[in-house]
Write a protein that holds these residues in place. Structure first.
Motif, short mmCIF file in Angstrom:
data_model
loop_
_atom_site.label_atom_id
_atom_site.label_comp_id
_atom_site.label_asym_id
_atom_site.label_seq_id
_atom_site.Cartn_x
_atom_site.Cartn_y
_atom_site.Cartn_z
N GLY A 190 0.80 -1.21 0.00
CA GLY A 190 0.00 0.00 0.00
C GLY A 190 0.83 1.26 0.00
O GLY A 190 2.04 1.25 -0.19
N LYS A 191 0.14 2.37 0.23
CA LYS A 191 0.75 3.68 0.33
C LYS A 191 -0.19 4.55 1.16
O LYS A 191 -1.16 4.05 1.74
N GLU A 192 0.08 5.85 1.22
CA GLU A 192 -0.70 6.71 2.10
C GLU A 192 -2.20 6.64 1.84
O GLU A 192 -3.00 6.77 2.75
N CYS A 193 -2.58 6.38 0.59
CA CYS A 193 -4.00 6.50 0.25
C CYS A 193 -4.76 5.18 0.32
O CYS A 193 -5.98 5.19 0.29
N CYS A 203 -9.67 1.84 0.86
CA CYS A 203 -9.40 3.17 0.32
C CYS A 203 -9.52 4.24 1.40
O CYS A 203 -10.41 4.19 2.25
N GLY A 204 -8.64 5.23 1.34
CA GLY A 204 -8.66 6.30 2.34
C GLY A 204 -9.77 7.30 2.14
O GLY A 204 -10.12 8.04 3.06
N ARG A 205 -10.33 7.37 0.94
CA ARG A 205 -11.41 8.32 0.69
C ARG A 205 -12.68 7.89 1.41
O ARG A 205 -13.05 6.72 1.39
N SER A 206 -13.35 8.84 2.03
CA SER A 206 -14.61 8.54 2.71
C SER A 206 -15.82 8.88 1.85
O SER A 206 -16.96 8.60 2.24
N ASP A 207 -15.58 9.47 0.69
CA ASP A 207 -16.66 9.85 -0.21
C ASP A 207 -16.68 8.90 -1.41
O ASP A 207 -15.73 8.16 -1.62
N TYR A 267 0.54 12.78 -0.20
CA TYR A 267 -0.76 12.71 -0.84
C TYR A 267 -1.70 13.64 -0.07
O TYR A 267 -1.51 13.89 1.12
N PRO A 268 -2.74 14.16 -0.69
CA PRO A 268 -3.67 15.03 0.02
C PRO A 268 -4.34 14.30 1.18
O PRO A 268 -4.62 13.10 1.10
N ASN A 269 -4.62 15.02 2.23
CA ASN A 269 -5.30 14.42 3.38
C ASN A 269 -6.66 13.85 3.01
O ASN A 269 -7.16 12.93 3.66
N HIS A 270 -7.26 14.38 1.95
CA HIS A 270 -8.60 13.92 1.53
C HIS A 270 -8.60 12.44 1.19
O HIS A 270 -9.65 11.79 1.29
N ILE A 271 -7.45 11.87 0.79
CA ILE A 271 -7.43 10.46 0.40
C ILE A 271 -6.57 9.61 1.35
O ILE A 271 -6.26 8.46 1.05
N ALA A 272 -6.19 10.17 2.50
CA ALA A 272 -5.29 9.46 3.41
C ALA A 272 -5.97 8.27 4.08
O ALA A 272 -7.05 8.41 4.67
#
Length: 611
Positions: A190-193, A203-207, A267-272
């Protein structure tokens, strides 16, 4: 009395948080994170946030001060406020202390680095927005209210120990959507996202993946989903994407590269990924920072530390200290969550799910290192000095060491190393036997193949150990091509050859005995050499004796024997010389003791005065 109160907006939340005390309704803001937590309580009533002392201090960053103040008030800790640009400098004053850093992700990004980089034992309570942060603090203060005492492991099938995981498939993650488990472990690539399995992704995205996105700074690493191109795993459908926020867990433990990047995020915090877990029902994420190499011992150490009742900050410290074999930069773990929090754990070691991981036997590792770094390099120089030495066999021994070193926790490794040590000792015995046989038939020149390449680099006057006169010279020779090949020899102007050695420094291994020895035909002569071990390593190998170029003169053939000499000890080798069966003419017969011990090639000359 209500246990929580839903605030109208951020200003209402700040006002209520400023006067909140344990036992009063906890101020919260409406958000999906609160809805997820509420879903765990079918009766509808949320638990109350009671006072629970925790060690350390609380430091709030920027707009997170109201949430940080409530955390400090509930846990009996000092509360300090700091702006993002001053955070790292402030934390430098707390080296070794448990510091709960409370902040919004963007404020922590503005700080410029992971808050723990300055030496404090940091746990970061961070989310992407204030409502989620308030809910996170609330969950942290009600940590034992709901959940199953179970450890669940999801592993990529290509990783070691994947057979012991609860699932290696995306479909097996379904339980995480339904029930809150004590610890969810994710071991994968994996990676940050994100973190992935062959057939799915967390997936790090909540949307939703196709939701409109804010504008991101160009310095970030931009995943396809940030450009409206869907998930980077083009082989997956949306049904094969599990949002980290939908995972129910008290604590998440991740083994995947960069799963925690708060403050130093690429990576942007939005996808962390880690921030996604913190918008679920987790109170903490213990995760890998940067490039990560999964270690088998980490899981058992983690569970052991929880069972010992350590606060999460000390749990992460134990991982740093005890994870083997790599417990340095490539095994860094960070903590999102309160470092002073002790996660409720079933009593007794029997509650541990994972057996302690195997650890390398350091004594066996040292033995392998001795073979690889000391003995084999010496043996690899032997073919330069003796044409009878089998260089290919030495290469094979080197390959054996490399193969054994590939898995230092393999069952039976100690026995395999012992067998290899025996093989190396046997190789040296056979080499000595061949050298002695060659001396008996063809004569002897120490360093024969390399004599033309040797150059004298030093000379020192010595006392001859045979005649005890100051007539000896210690000569040091080095090869013109192989700069690691050094030969030392002691020569006496009266007695001639005394000894030769491939040791580069002062001799730690010496063959000691008289140069001139008398013998009578019709008897059994017993010339001997004492092997003196002046070093701390046990010597193993072979020693032999041969008359130089004397087969055709009717002298007895060469002899050879294995030998072991303990550190700082001596052993004696006696060459039984049959002058009854063999009846050479009286003469002064040149002979040589030769030995190969732990890769050292030694020779000691002897003159048999036969009458």
């Amino acid at each position: 009395m209500e246990t929580t109160v839903l605030c109208r907006d951020a200003a209402d939340f700040a006002a209520r948080a400023g006067s909140w005390a344990p036992g009063r309704p906890f101020p919260l803001l409406a958000c999906p994170a609160l809805d997820r937590y509420r879903s765990l309580f079918p009766g509808g009533r949320l638990p109350g946030a009671e006072r629970a002392w925790r060690p350390g201090v609380v430091v709030s960053v920027g707009d997170a001060a109201p949430a940080g103040r409530m955390l400090a008030a509930a846990t009996g800790r000092e509360h300090h406020e700091v702006e993002p640009e001053h955070l790292l400098k402030r934390l430098a004053g707390y080296a070794g202390e448990l510091v709960a850093v409370v902040g919004l992700a963007e404020d922590l990004t503005a700080a410029g680095d992971w808050p723990g980089a300055t030496g404090a034992t940091v746990g970061v309570l961070a989310t992407r927005d204030l409502p989620s942060l308030a809910c996170l603090v609330y969950r942290s203060l009600t940590v034992g209210a709901v959940g199953e005492d179970r450890v669940f492991i999801a592993s990529h099938p290509m990783l070691e120990d994947s057979e012991s995981a609860d699932t290696v498939e995306f479909a097996g993650l379904g339980v995480l959507r339904e029930r809150r488990l004590k610890v969810v472990v994710v071991r994968s690539l994996g990676k940050e996202c994100c973190v992935g399995l062959p057939d799915g992704i967390i997936c790090g995205r909540s949307d939703p993946i196709d939701s409109p996105l804010p504008t991101f700074e160009p310095h970030y690493r931009h995943m396809p989903c940030m450009k409206g191109e869907g998930c980077h795993r083009a082989d997956l459908t949306e049904d094969q994407r599990l949002r980290a926020a939908d995972v129910h867990a008290t604590v998440v433990f991740t083994h995947s590269c960069g799963s925690i990047g708060v403050g130093a995020n690429l990576y942007p915090n939005h996808i962390a990924l880690a921030l996604g877990f913190m918008e679920g029902t987790a109170v903490a994420v213990v995760g890998a920072m940067g490039v990560h190499i999964v270690q088998r011992s980490a899981q058992a150490e983690f569970e052991s530390a929880l069972a010992d009742g350590l606060p999460l900050g000390r749990v992460v410290e134990r991982l740093a200290d005890r994870v083997h074999p790599i417990n340095g930069y490539l095994n860094r773990f960070g903590l999102l969550g309160d470092p002073g929090l002790v996660v409720p754990w079933p009593s007794g070691r029997a509650a541990l799910r994972s057996a302690p991981g195997p650890r390398a036997d350091e004594a066996v590792v040292r033995r392998l290192a001795e073979l690889n770094n000391v003995i084999l390099p010496r043996l690899e120089r032997l073919p330069w000095l003796e044409p009878v030495v089998d260089a290919a066999e030495i290469t094979g021994l080197r390959e054996r060491v490399r193969d054994l070193s590939a898995d230092l926790v393999a069952p039976g490794l100690a026995g395999e190393v012992t067998r290899l040590e025996d093989e190396i000792a046997d190789f040296q015995v056979r080499t000595v036997r061949q050298v002695a046989a060659s001396i008996y038939v063809s004569g002897w020149n120490y360093g024969g193949p390399s004599l033309d390449g040797l150059r004298q680099v030093a000379q020192r006057d010595e006392t001859c150990p045979s005649c005890l006169r100051d007539t000896a010279v210690l000569v040091t020779l080095r090869h013109a091509v192989h700069d690691g090949l050094t030969v030392r020899t002691l020569q006496c102007r009266r007695c001639g050859d005394i000894w030769w050695s491939s040791e580069s420094g002062e001799p730690s291994v010496v063959l000691h005995g008289p140069v001139d020895v008398d013998a009578v035909r019709g008897t059994v002569a017993r010339p001997a050499r004492q092997i003196r071990n002046g070093g701390g390593e046990t010597l193993r190998g072979g020693i032999g004796f041969a008359f130089a170029l004397r087969k055709r003169f009717g002298l007895p053939p060469e002899t050879c024997s294995p030998v072991t000499v303990a550190p700082y000890s001596t052993a004696t080798y006696t060459a039984e010389t049959d002058l009854v069966t063999y009846r050479p003419r009286p003469d002064v017969h040149t002979s040589v003791f030769v030995a190969v011990l732990n890769g050292h090639y030694l020779a000691s000359a002897m003159m048999l005065r036969l009458s």
